[in-house]
Design a protein around this motif. Structure first.
Motif, PDB file in Angstrom:
ATOM      1  N   SER A 155       0.941  -3.685  -3.510  1.00  0.00           N
ATOM      2  CA  SER A 155       1.502  -2.585  -2.730  1.00  0.00           C
ATOM      3  C   SER A 155       1.306  -2.850  -1.240  1.00  0.00           C
ATOM      4  O   SER A 155       0.189  -3.147  -0.809  1.00  0.00           O
ATOM      5  N   ALA A 202      11.158  -4.170   0.057  1.00  0.00           N
ATOM      6  CA  ALA A 202      11.316  -3.566  -1.267  1.00  0.00           C
ATOM      7  C   ALA A 202      12.426  -4.257  -2.042  1.00  0.00           C
ATOM      8  O   ALA A 202      12.327  -4.456  -3.261  1.00  0.00           O
ATOM      9  N   ALA A 206      11.097  -7.341  -4.799  1.00  0.00           N
ATOM     10  CA  ALA A 206      10.973  -6.547  -6.028  1.00  0.00           C
ATOM     11  C   ALA A 206      10.669  -7.421  -7.236  1.00  0.00           C
ATOM     12  O   ALA A 206       9.840  -7.066  -8.091  1.00  0.00           O
ATOM     13  N   SER A 211       5.693  -3.736  -4.166  1.00  0.00           N
ATOM     14  CA  SER A 211       6.308  -2.526  -3.628  1.00  0.00           C
ATOM     15  C   SER A 211       5.953  -2.416  -2.148  1.00  0.00           C
ATOM     16  O   SER A 211       4.891  -2.869  -1.714  1.00  0.00           O
ATOM     17  N   ASN A 213       6.305   0.469   1.120  1.00  0.00           N
ATOM     18  CA  ASN A 213       6.692   1.789   1.593  1.00  0.00           C
ATOM     19  C   ASN A 213       6.132   2.019   2.994  1.00  0.00           C
ATOM     20  O   ASN A 213       5.209   1.308   3.425  1.00  0.00           O
ATOM     21  N   SER A 273       9.337   2.144  -4.256  1.00  0.00           N
ATOM     22  CA  SER A 273       9.389   1.185  -3.158  1.00  0.00           C
ATOM     23  C   SER A 273      10.543   1.517  -2.209  1.00  0.00           C
ATOM     24  O   SER A 273      11.544   2.124  -2.609  1.00  0.00           O
TER      25      SER A 273
END
Length: 318
Positions: A155, A202, A206, A211, A213, A273
């Motif tokens: 992440s 993202a 993928a 992910s 954000n 994401s």
């Protein structure tokens, strides 16, 4: 703009980092937080360490970093807290850091940043805020891509700001070579870039299980905010425009770190994401006159791809 149902969580503007990470076990996971010598960086790092992560914090000021690392170890009981020097304006510093990294990386929090600085340029001629807030973190994440991919579900959290509402990416003059320098516009543009990075990462990463954000932490009284290189009048204007009321709503560093920690770790967001969160929930479209929500240009896939390609070119990455 988002064409999906916005993600809502049980948390909100007053939630703290420790509250959102309660019950989450990060034993066996590695985490990296940039800019962890003050403010929300410290509290983001502290929460991740509290949950058991093998944590690395990066700082420019090593002495301050040592004090922070010692404090985190003492308050969490987690001795797997490591300190590294990293200057996001210095590409050689980033390359050295990336080269020395070993093993998978499960959580990357791109937290470091500068805000509304006087006009300044890097040796490459880049505007300082864009160079630090975007180019530096882009080079770091790109260099650590292999470590992120090997984590099998990594992440990335990019710390943005409501300041992004002040400016899209002005591709024709990113570095203010042909227009008067404006500290807030430069800051806003750099924070739009941090969101567009998450949008494009993202998409591109993928298949690697990564992910990405972006988050708006809120208005926090930190050194970076209190030392704004602006007149008292402009600071007052900035503060009053951050909310719909007459007074800014300040968060504690623990509350400011909550959205980063939530997006980085919470099972509710597994597989989510390319989105933008504030106050521990996905943000809806911006409302004119109120400094909250997401600008449509910050989620524009065409702009995201253009920025990625420009960044690759400027940073001479392949």
């Amino acid at each position: 703009m988002p064409n999906h149902e916005l993600i809502k969580t049980p948390f909100g503007a007053t939630s703290t980092a420790m509250e959102v990470i309660s019950g989450i076990d990060l034993q066996g996971q590695t985490a990296l937080v940039t800019g962890a010598s003050s403010g929300i960086g410290i509290e983001t790092a502290r929460a991740l360490a509290h949950a058991g992560a093998n944590l690395t914090i990066t700082v420019r000021n090593v002495e301050a970093g040592r004090r922070v690392a010692k404090d985190i170890i003492e308050t969490t009981g987690n001795r797997n807290v490591h300190l590294e020097k990293l200057d996001l304006v210095d590409q050689s510093s980033i390359k050295s850091f990336v080269f020395s990294w070993t093993g998978p990386l499960h959580i990357l929090v791109n937290n470091a940043g500068v805000m509304a600085t006087p006009e300044s340029r890097t040796p490459e001629g880049w505007e300082l805020q864009f160079a630090t807030n975007h180019f530096g973190h882009f080079a770091l994440a790109y260099g650590l891509h292999g470590a992120l991919a090997s984590a099998d579900g990594a992440s990335i959290v990019s710390v943005s700001s409501a300041g992004h509402l002040r400016s899209p990416i002005v591709f024709d003059d990113i570095h203010f070579l042909h227009r008067p320098y404006d500290a807030l516009l430069a800051y806003g543009q750099s924070k739009t870039a941090t969101i567009l990075f998450a949008v494009e990462a993202a998409k591109r990463w993928a298949e690697d299980g990564i992910s990405a954000n972006a988050v708006m932490p809120g208005a926090i009284r930190t050194t970076g905010v209190e030392n704004l290189a602006l007149s008292a009048e402009r600071i007052a204007k900035l503060e009053s425009s951050r909310t719909s009321g007459n007074e800014i709503v300040w968060k504690s560093p623990q509350q400011g770190a909550a959205t980063s920690v939530l997006v980085a770790t919470h099972p509710l967001l597994n597989g989510i994401s390319g989105r933008y969160f504030e106050d521990c929930n996905e943000a809806g479209p911006a409302i004119p006159g109120i400094m909250s929500g997401i600008a449509s240009y910050a989620l524009d896939p065409v702009a995201a791809t253009r920025l990625w390609e420009l960044s690759m070119s400027e940073l001479k990455l392949s």
